[in-house]
Design an enzyme around this catalytic site. Structure first.
Site, PDB file in Angstrom:
ATOM      1  CG  ASP A   1      -1.996  -1.063   1.143  1.00  0.00           C
ATOM      2  OD1 ASP A   1      -2.229  -1.579   0.028  1.00  0.00           O
ATOM      3  OD2 ASP A   1      -2.586  -1.386   2.192  1.00  0.00           O
TER       4      ASP A   1
ATOM      5  CB  VAL B   1       4.892   0.259  -3.205  1.00  0.00           C
ATOM      6  CG1 VAL B   1       5.301   0.339  -4.679  1.00  0.00           C
ATOM      7  CG2 VAL B   1       6.065  -0.247  -2.374  1.00  0.00           C
TER       8      VAL B   1
ATOM      9  CG  ASP C   1      -4.335   2.414 -10.761  1.00  0.00           C
ATOM     10  OD1 ASP C   1      -3.211   2.763 -10.359  1.00  0.00           O
ATOM     11  OD2 ASP C   1      -4.641   1.224 -10.998  1.00  0.00           O
TER      12      ASP C   1
END
Length: 205
Positions: free
Chosen positions: A29, A31, A91
């Site tokens: 998480d 990263v 994202d």
């Protein structure tokens, strides 16, 4: 398509990095968060100034975190659903920063209103394409179909923008138009698939 054919290759490449991060106590998480912040910073610091090549290099370096965190989760045999939710949510922020940064340049420095609108269209279509799949899964339908998913949007736009920054003419405009049209086609494909499956299920019931 890129998800199917490229992910396995890059997973093998980044597995040593993933193992190293886990060894020193970094979580998947974390990263994901750092990678997203890097993408946002690169997109909003460089693209609005028209620094397409440098911006693309910076963004690409952080985009690979999306593969690293996934590899880390698989190594840990992580089964909780929060990681997938966290990754998908961030994202969307990264994508918005990329196309938002490009849109800002086309609206202000580039003075290209058509390209500005095109970037906004890609940003909106990308969000709706992803939502359509998620909503379909909530209804029990696998709508993972279509020619242009996130990987295609991301790779295509970054490669074209980077090359544009090196002076290659027309490639950015052509690629962004292709992404926009492909995203629209993908959305239609998903809607039609979900409609077909749900109507068939209702008819059987």
């Amino acid at each position: 398509m890129l998800n199917r054919y490229a992910r396995a290759f890059f997973t093998a490449v980044f597995t040593p990095t993933a193992k190293f991060f886990l060894k020193i106590g970094i979580s998947p998480d974390a990263v994901t968060l750092v990678g997203t912040l890097g993408v946002i910073a690169g997109a909003l610091c460089f693209y609005p100034r028209g620094s397409f090549f440098v911006g693309t290099v910076v963004i690409t370096a952080f985009v690979f975190s999306d593969l690293v965190d996934g590899t880390m989760a698989r190594i840990l045999e992580r089964t909780d659903k929060f990681g997938a939710f966290w990754d998908s949510t961030l994202d969307r922020l990264g994508d918005a920063a990329i196309f938002g940064g490009l849109a800002y340049w086309f609206a202000r420095g580039g003075n290209q209103p058509v390209m500005f609108g095109l970037c906004l269209a890609i940003m909106a279509l990308g969000a709706v394409v992803s939502y359509a799949r998620a909503r379909a899964e909530g209804l029990g339908v696998n709508a993972n179909v279509g020619y242009v998913e996130r990987s295609e949007r991301l790779v295509g736009s970054l490669v074209a923008t980077g090359l544009s920054g090196l002076g290659v003419p027309y490639i950015q405009a052509v690629t962004l138009w292709a992404i926009a049209i492909g995203s629209l086609v993908t959305l239609v494909q998903r809607v039609l698939l979900v409609r077909k499956v749900l109507l068939k299920g209702e008819a059987v019931a």
